[in-house]
Enzyme design. Structure first.
Site, PDB file in Angstrom:
ATOM      1  N   ALA A  13     -29.455 -47.815  -7.321  1.00  0.00           N
ATOM      2  CA  ALA A  13     -30.362 -47.929  -8.459  1.00  0.00           C
ATOM      3  C   ALA A  13     -30.159 -49.329  -9.030  1.00  0.00           C
ATOM      4  O   ALA A  13     -29.373 -50.117  -8.480  1.00  0.00           O
ATOM      5  CB  ALA A  13     -30.071 -46.852  -9.487  1.00  0.00           C
ATOM      6  N   LYS A  20     -13.788 -46.697 -21.496  1.00  0.00           N
ATOM      7  CA  LYS A  20     -15.237 -46.942 -21.496  1.00  0.00           C
ATOM      8  C   LYS A  20     -15.961 -45.944 -22.410  1.00  0.00           C
ATOM      9  O   LYS A  20     -16.921 -46.298 -23.112  1.00  0.00           O
ATOM     10  CB  LYS A  20     -15.781 -46.844 -20.066  1.00  0.00           C
ATOM     11  N   GLU A  35     -19.965 -48.344 -29.740  1.00  0.00           N
ATOM     12  CA  GLU A  35     -21.342 -48.837 -29.590  1.00  0.00           C
ATOM     13  C   GLU A  35     -22.320 -47.976 -30.393  1.00  0.00           C
ATOM     14  O   GLU A  35     -23.220 -48.499 -31.066  1.00  0.00           O
ATOM     15  CB  GLU A  35     -21.702 -48.821 -28.107  1.00  0.00           C
ATOM     16  N   TYR A  36     -22.135 -46.659 -30.338  1.00  0.00           N
ATOM     17  CA  TYR A  36     -22.968 -45.755 -31.146  1.00  0.00           C
ATOM     18  C   TYR A  36     -22.875 -46.138 -32.623  1.00  0.00           C
ATOM     19  O   TYR A  36     -23.885 -46.229 -33.325  1.00  0.00           O
ATOM     20  CB  TYR A  36     -22.482 -44.306 -30.992  1.00  0.00           C
ATOM     21  N   HIS A  65     -15.413 -47.122 -25.901  1.00  0.00           N
ATOM     22  CA  HIS A  65     -16.274 -48.303 -26.042  1.00  0.00           C
ATOM     23  C   HIS A  65     -17.686 -47.860 -26.404  1.00  0.00           C
ATOM     24  O   HIS A  65     -18.311 -48.393 -27.323  1.00  0.00           O
ATOM     25  CB  HIS A  65     -16.265 -49.091 -24.735  1.00  0.00           C
ATOM     26  N   ASN A  66     -18.204 -46.853 -25.698  1.00  0.00           N
ATOM     27  CA  ASN A  66     -19.549 -46.372 -25.966  1.00  0.00           C
ATOM     28  C   ASN A  66     -19.649 -45.702 -27.329  1.00  0.00           C
ATOM     29  O   ASN A  66     -20.678 -45.803 -28.001  1.00  0.00           O
ATOM     30  CB  ASN A  66     -19.989 -45.396 -24.873  1.00  0.00           C
ATOM     31  N   ARG A 115      -5.144 -22.968 -49.480  1.00  0.00           N
ATOM     32  CA  ARG A 115      -4.735 -22.383 -48.206  1.00  0.00           C
ATOM     33  C   ARG A 115      -3.555 -21.433 -48.394  1.00  0.00           C
ATOM     34  O   ARG A 115      -3.490 -20.358 -47.785  1.00  0.00           O
ATOM     35  CB  ARG A 115      -4.377 -23.468 -47.190  1.00  0.00           C
ATOM     36  N   MET A 125     -28.514 -50.711 -11.508  1.00  0.00           N
ATOM     37  CA  MET A 125     -27.130 -51.130 -11.793  1.00  0.00           C
ATOM     38  C   MET A 125     -26.379 -51.430 -10.498  1.00  0.00           C
ATOM     39  O   MET A 125     -25.668 -52.428 -10.390  1.00  0.00           O
ATOM     40  CB  MET A 125     -26.398 -50.048 -12.589  1.00  0.00           C
ATOM     41  N   GLY A 126     -26.518 -50.539  -9.516  1.00  0.00           N
ATOM     42  CA  GLY A 126     -25.834 -50.731  -8.243  1.00  0.00           C
ATOM     43  C   GLY A 126     -26.324 -51.957  -7.502  1.00  0.00           C
ATOM     44  O   GLY A 126     -25.527 -52.743  -6.964  1.00  0.00           O
ATOM     45  N   SER A 177     -19.495 -52.078 -18.281  1.00  0.00           N
ATOM     46  CA  SER A 177     -20.362 -52.247 -19.448  1.00  0.00           C
ATOM     47  C   SER A 177     -21.119 -53.560 -19.373  1.00  0.00           C
ATOM     48  O   SER A 177     -20.598 -54.560 -18.901  1.00  0.00           O
ATOM     49  CB  SER A 177     -19.543 -52.217 -20.739  1.00  0.00           C
TER      50      SER A 177
END
Length: 494
Positions: free
Chosen positions: A14, A187, A194-195, A190-191, A457, A16-17, A133
């Site tokens: 695809a 990773k 990123e969010y 990292h994402n 509690r 990226m690859g 990334s």
């Protein structure tokens, strides 16, 4: 077919690859490629020819592909996470030999990587789970790479990865992360960061547009300016570009025609789940995930707006906007965005440290900040300062208490509070900024109202509590003592 064995192989063509394979070939490393759909192989060969007659060689069967690579073989897999990875490994491994390496470059759940690593060892193979990334451009021209797993596997491809990765002032954006599924976990976090980053930028946009009344042209100029400040980053840069693009199908800016429903692929959810399991507070990242869920309720939100308007809900934005000093608001939002980002990164780093401690990975947080300085989506100028913070103190409890960052946050807190307060008064939701500010205020307080929660509690569940003035665990018969101390109140309550 290559006349001599190639130096590495890649499966999964695809975009990226393809781009990563072309990047590897362009750096001077002959590469074999394979894809189940033969047209993708042909497409990649055509690109290799047109983009510089690159040393890339296509193959049409798994056996032919594997045997074309020099020993010990290293093969990168870039297919959809989950069962497609297992299927691809199965199709290749029968032709591989002990000492060969499989490198999964997808956004995979780290425990799947650890299972596959164990399976690979049983067959004499080595295994890496490698976070990649930078998106399509990063893959083609230099990504940030996060390989974890067998150190021998990394050593076999280190020379290639260092050439292929993005290059920054202090080296290539790749390092050996650690054992097991550490590369995929890093990773994932990292994402998650990123969010948070994207959510905070969207909130800055919302406040500036709706409270400040700024046009897309003004927003583009502001984000361009910010990209030359402490906020300099890939996400701020592309945000400025987005505001400049006009709709080719209609009048006005394209961003205004985009449906306000945000997609996701799962790594943000995994990050929040891991934070909960490790008891690490990550409210900014969690808020960004919640906002993506809420954005998906487009029809419900439209219906809710009508129902609440009919119930008497008034739009407050115009009234608030009329009293706003636009220049001051722009500067306040810049400061609020920066302070909020520090909190978001602090949460991500603390999650990485907690997981590293649990798994014994020995993650080097300063080095992770360094390899994120280039190639990746969250690349930003202040990552160099995060690297320096962890170099000064590898055991730093939080970025919030690094002396330099602490000073910056204190300097920006007044502007931060003004932005959040203004947004609340206007009815503009800023969950990421609010979560970051609450995180900062909670973390900096020496005493919290948690004493009351613990008393509750103990009251209903006999969970016990500790005291500030003596050691040990204590339990109190709260209802009995409350009635004994004030029987009139007790009688009134019942």
């Amino acid at each position: 077919m290559a006349a001599i064995p190639t130096q590495i192989g890649l499966v999964g063509l695809a975009v990226m690859g393809q781009n990563l394979a072309l990047n590897i070939a362009e750096k001077g490393f002959p590469i074999s490629v394979f894809n189940r759909t033969s047209s993708k192989v042909d497409e990649t060969l055509t690109r290799a020819n047109s983009e510089g007659d690159l040393p890339l060689f296509g193959h049409y069967t798994p056996q032919e592909f594997v045997l074309s690579i020099q020993k010990p073989r290293s093969i990168i897999i870039l297919v959809k996470a989950g069962s497609p990875v297992d299927q691809t490994i199965h199709s290749l491994s029968s032709f591989m030999e002990p000492g060969d390496t499989i490198i999964d470059g997808g956004n995979e759940w780290y425990q799947n990587t650890e299972r596959r690593l164990s399976d690979a060892h049983s067959n004499g193979l080595l295994y890496l789970g490698m976070g990649v990334s930078g998106g399509e451009d990063g893959a083609r021209f230099g990504p940030s790479l996060m390989p974890g797993g067998d150190i021998d596997a990394y050593n076999n491809v280190e020379r290639i990865l260092k050439k292929v990765a993005a290059q920054v002032d202090d080296g290539p954006c790749v390092t050996y992360i650690g054992e097991g599924g550490s590369g995929n976990f890093v990773k994932m976090v990292h994402n998650g960061i990123e969010y948070g980053d994207m959510q905070l930028i969207s909130e800055a946009y919302d406040v500036l547009k709706n409270v400040g009344g700024l046009s897309n042209e003004e927003l583009a100029n502001i984000f361009d300016e910010w990209n030359s400040s402490e906020l300099e980053s890939f996400l701020v840069e592309i945000t400025a570009d987005i505001f400049k693009v006009q709709d080719e199908l209609d009048n006005g800016g394209l961003v205004d025609k985009i449906l306000d429903k945000t997609g996701m692929k799962g790594t943000g959810k995994w990050t929040v789940q891991q934070a909960a399991e490790l008891s690490v507070a990550a409210p900014t990242i969690a808020a960004s995930l919640d906002c993506r869920y809420l954005s998906g309720l487009k029809e419900e939100r439209e219906s809710a707006a009508k129902v609440l308007e009919a119930a008497g809900m008034k739009e407050e934005v115009s009234a608030v906007r009329s009293g706003v000093d636009k220049k001051r608001l722009i500067d306040d939002v810049r400061q609020a965005l920066y302070a909020s980002k520090i909190c978001s990164y602090a949460q991500g780093m603390n999650l990485l440290r907690a997981k590293s401690s649990e798994k014994g990975w020995g993650l080097n947080l300063g080095e992770l900040a360094r390899i994120w300085k280039g190639g990746c989506i969250i690349r930003a100028v202040f990552l160099d300062r995060i690297k320096q913070a962890y170099q000064r103190n590898p055991n730093l409890a939080s970025l919030v208490v690094d002396p330099e960052f602490a000073k910056e946050m204190v300097q920006r807190q007044a502007a931060w509070r003004r932005v959040v307060g203004l947004a609340i008064s206007a009815g503009i939701s800023t969950p990421g900024m609010c979560a970051s500010l609450a995180y900062f205020d909670t973390y900096r307080r020496a005493r919290l109202p948690a004493n009351l929660v613990q008393a509750q509690r103990d009251y209903f569940g006999a969970h016990t509590y500790e005291r500030v003035d003596r050691s040990g665990s204590f339990h109190t018969e709260w209802s009995k003592l409350a009635r004994k101390s004030n029987p009139n109140v007790a009688a009134a309550l019942h």
